[in-house]
Write a protein that holds these residues in place. Structure first.
Motif, mmCIF file in Angstrom:
data_model
loop_
_atom_site.group_PDB
_atom_site.id
_atom_site.type_symbol
_atom_site.label_atom_id
_atom_site.label_comp_id
_atom_site.label_asym_id
_atom_site.label_seq_id
_atom_site.Cartn_x
_atom_site.Cartn_y
_atom_site.Cartn_z
ATOM 1 N N SER A 94 5.552 8.596 0.187
ATOM 2 C CA SER A 94 6.866 9.249 0.068
ATOM 3 C C SER A 94 6.766 10.769 0.133
ATOM 4 O O SER A 94 7.793 11.445 0.289
ATOM 5 C CB SER A 94 7.539 8.822 -1.243
ATOM 6 O OG SER A 94 6.729 9.185 -2.359
ATOM 7 N N ASP B 142 0.858 -1.187 0.000
ATOM 8 C CA ASP B 142 0.000 0.000 0.000
ATOM 9 C C ASP B 142 0.892 1.234 0.000
ATOM 10 O O ASP B 142 1.173 1.829 1.050
ATOM 11 C CB ASP B 142 -0.905 0.008 1.233
ATOM 12 C CG ASP B 142 -1.871 -1.155 1.248
ATOM 13 O OD1 ASP B 142 -2.543 -1.351 0.226
ATOM 14 O OD2 ASP B 142 -1.934 -1.857 2.277
ATOM 15 N N PRO B 143 1.339 1.669 -1.185
ATOM 16 C CA PRO B 143 2.268 2.810 -1.255
ATOM 17 C C PRO B 143 1.591 4.160 -1.125
ATOM 18 O O PRO B 143 2.275 5.171 -1.114
ATOM 19 C CB PRO B 143 2.895 2.640 -2.641
ATOM 20 C CG PRO B 143 1.811 1.987 -3.449
ATOM 21 C CD PRO B 143 1.070 1.072 -2.526
ATOM 22 N N ASP B 144 0.238 4.192 -1.048
ATOM 23 C CA ASP B 144 -0.484 5.454 -0.929
ATOM 24 C C ASP B 144 -1.256 5.486 0.379
ATOM 25 O O ASP B 144 -1.485 4.457 1.020
ATOM 26 C CB ASP B 144 -1.456 5.623 -2.101
ATOM 27 C CG ASP B 144 -0.740 5.902 -3.412
ATOM 28 O OD1 ASP B 144 0.511 6.093 -3.366
ATOM 29 O OD2 ASP B 144 -1.394 5.922 -4.462
ATOM 30 N N CYS C 246 -4.153 3.173 4.701
ATOM 31 C CA CYS C 246 -3.134 2.738 3.756
ATOM 32 C C CYS C 246 -3.847 2.027 2.602
ATOM 33 O O CYS C 246 -4.591 1.062 2.821
ATOM 34 C CB CYS C 246 -2.151 1.776 4.416
ATOM 35 S SG CYS C 246 -1.213 2.514 5.786
ATOM 36 N N LEU D 46 -1.869 1.265 -4.887
ATOM 37 C CA LEU D 46 -1.636 2.300 -5.897
ATOM 38 C C LEU D 46 -2.896 2.569 -6.705
ATOM 39 O O LEU D 46 -3.216 3.720 -7.036
ATOM 40 C CB LEU D 46 -0.476 1.866 -6.810
ATOM 41 C CG LEU D 46 -0.041 2.847 -7.887
ATOM 42 C CD1 LEU D 46 0.477 4.140 -7.257
ATOM 43 C CD2 LEU D 46 1.049 2.220 -8.772
ATOM 44 N N PRO E 148 1.035 9.437 -2.511
ATOM 45 C CA PRO E 148 2.109 8.510 -2.117
ATOM 46 C C PRO E 148 2.639 8.821 -0.729
ATOM 47 O O PRO E 148 2.755 9.984 -0.337
ATOM 48 C CB PRO E 148 3.178 8.737 -3.189
ATOM 49 C CG PRO E 148 2.929 10.118 -3.684
ATOM 50 C CD PRO E 148 1.438 10.324 -3.627
ATOM 51 N N LYS F 151 -5.845 11.099 -1.559
ATOM 52 C CA LYS F 151 -4.953 9.976 -1.797
ATOM 53 C C LYS F 151 -3.647 10.481 -2.411
ATOM 54 O O LYS F 151 -3.643 11.300 -3.328
ATOM 55 C CB LYS F 151 -5.629 8.958 -2.713
ATOM 56 C CG LYS F 151 -4.728 7.767 -3.052
ATOM 57 C CD LYS F 151 -5.439 6.803 -3.991
ATOM 58 C CE LYS F 151 -4.478 5.667 -4.384
ATOM 59 N NZ LYS F 151 -5.094 4.730 -5.322
#
Length: 526
Positions: A89, A64-66, A133, A136, A87, A85
């Motif tokens: 990062s 779950d990168p977002d 979480c 993508l 990322p 929503k």
């Protein structure tokens, strides 16, 4: 705690959710998500226009990168988006390894966008902030972090449930190293506050004196101090909560803690004796003690065997004693250091130093007798002009050196016409030994008549007492420092030969330097 920014804009690459008063709703499925941990609000209280952030207690899984955040409660629709929503990062790391997420809007703006007219319709009104979480693609909520806030008026909110009871706390105190310890060292005080979630600070005290204050971190507050003096201390720790509406204050039981004095410093004492290893009786012997370290204070007692020779205060690590009254024989000297404060320095004794006092070899004195023969038949003569007085000895009260002796026999022959008579007198110079002197005032005599010729009548002069050991610098006229009469023959009774003498007495000061002293006695017949 809250972050410095209250909302997040499209500058970080997230799509803006609300435009021109309309609401776009994305679907999420928070109800099916697993709990990923806690969500912490960046500040305990705020207003409807306050910008703030939330922090997750852990990161999202790799699948779950977002993430996104929704707001629910009151008159808000389910899952009103407060963070779109985006990322993970794009967010900074939280202290626990999660993310610090600024909310996109103030809560007043969020209410306006969702056409919610009142933020506190029920007073207090509970709201839930939920960070999800998501993968993508799509908005499936796989992991969930949530927390609650309460509006207690239309414009203010709190992160603490106003309806919740205050949680009591406990505080315990420990000290390291454990009691007792030595003065001057660092003592670390550790206060443990329970429950560990209670935020606040701990004040550490020694009796009524505050030693310092430390913040509570994960249920622990620590203070290190080296200010504890010698003695018994009563140490306590008092916890003060950051939010007294949530957690109560508490104080530890008193911890008795003993601080002992530092160990006394060891010392060494060395003894030096001068001169060498022996000296003649009555010579001056100097004892010098050196104590290390030189900062030591106190006194040194000098001993000859078990007999004390004297005690001298210590100065800059040294003490000196001079003595000239040691008896003939073998001596064993030691120096015994006694500290002024035995809690600071330890006493010490030097090694014994052997020393020999040899017998006194005596002293000598000379007598130079001179007479002047006047024209005619008055003649004075001394067959032997050398007089040696015995070595002066210390008198009974220890105030003087004294000695006695006698003049060599003096011959006076008068065969002058007219029988005018004559007078015999004498005066002495000071005794000298190099630069040292004994004043002639300290020399006296008692005249004696050995014999006289038929027809002579000799009258002896008065006894002249010696002065009581006056100094060499004295300018008085006592003793034989001035001319004194030894004998007289009256006119008509002086013809013939008479033999005369005198008993001598000499007093010398006790400060007289050892050595052989010489004086010249001048006898005059006229």
């Amino acid at each position: 705690m809250f972050a410095h920014r209250l909302f997040r804009t499209a500058a970080v690459g997230l799509a803006t959710l609300v435009a021109a008063g309309t609401v776009s709703v994305l679907t999420s499925t928070a109800a099916s998500a697993a709990s990923g941990g806690t969500l912490t609000v960046s500040q305990p209280t705020g207003t409807d226009t306050t910008a703030f952030s939330v922090s997750t207690s852990a990161p999202c899984p790799a699948a779950d990168p977002d993430l996104l955040a929704v707001f629910s409660g009151g008159n808000f629709p389910a899952n009103a988006y407060v963070v779109n929503k985006g990322p993970v990062s794009a967010y900074g790391a939280s202290p626990t390894g999660g993310y610090v997420i600024p909310l996109s809007f103030s809560l007043r703006t969020l209410a306006q966008n969702y056409q919610v007219s009142a933020l506190d319709p029920t007073n207090p009104t509970q709201y839930t902030i939920d960070v999800q979480c998501v993968p993508l693609f799509g908005t499936t909520d796989d992991l969930d972090f949530s927390t609650d806030i309460w509006f207690t008026s239309e414009t203010t909110w709190t992160a603490t449930n106003p309806n919740a009871a205050v949680t009591p706390t406990t505080t315990t105190l420990t000290a390291s190293p454990t009691s007792p310890t030595t003065v001057g060292g660092t003592v670390t005080l550790t206060a443990t506050v329970g429950p560990a979630a209670a935020a606040g600070s701990v004040s550490f005290s020694d009796g009524t004196s505050v030693l310092g204050t430390s913040a509570v971190t994960n249920g622990t507050a620590i203070l290190s101090t080296s200010a504890l003096g010698i003695g018994t201390h009563s140490l306590t720790a008092a916890f003060t909560p950051t939010n007294p509406a949530t957690y109560g204050s508490s104080a530890s039981a008193a911890l008795s803690y003993v601080v002992n004095p530092a160990a006394a410093t060891q010392t060494t004492t060395a003894l030096a004796v001068s001169p060498g290893s022996s000296a003649e009786q009555f010579s001056q012997v100097t004892l010098t003690a050196t104590v290390s370290p030189s900062t030591a204070t106190g006194s040194v007692q000098f001993l000859d065997g078990s007999t004390s020779l004297g005690t001298v205060p210590l100065s800059n690590g040294s003490a000196t004693l001079s003595i000239s009254t040691l008896a003939v024989g073998t001596h064993s000297f030691t120096a015994d250091y006694t500290p002024a404060d035995p809690t600071v320095y330890v006493a010490s004794v030097s090694a014994a130093v052997p020393f020999q006092i040899t017998p006194f070899t005596g002293s000598s004195a000379t007598e130079t007798i001179t007479t002047t023969v006047a024209p005619g038949s008055l003649v004075i003569s001394v067959p032997n002009n050398q007089v040696a007085l015995p070595t002066p000895l210390l008198n009974s009260d220890g105030s003087l050196f004294t000695t006695t002796g006698a003049l060599q026999t003096i011959t006076v022959t008068d065969n002058r016409a007219g029988n005018p008579g004559w007078t015999l007198s004498g005066v002495a110079t000071s005794f000298t030994n190099g630069t040292a002197q004994i004043n002639a005032e300290n020399l006296g005599w008692t005249p004696k008549l050995v014999d006289e010729s038929t027809g002579q009548t000799i009258t002896l002069g008065a006894t002249v007492a010696p002065a009581a050991g006056v100094a060499a610098s004295d300018t008085g006229t006592a003793g034989l420092a001035k001319s004194q009469t030894l004998a007289t023959a009256a006119p008509g009774a002086g013809l013939g030969t008479a033999h005369l003498g005198a008993a001598l007495a000499l007093n010398a000061p006790t400060t007289t330097t050892p050595g052989t002293y010489t004086s010249t006695l001048t006898l005059t017949a006229i």
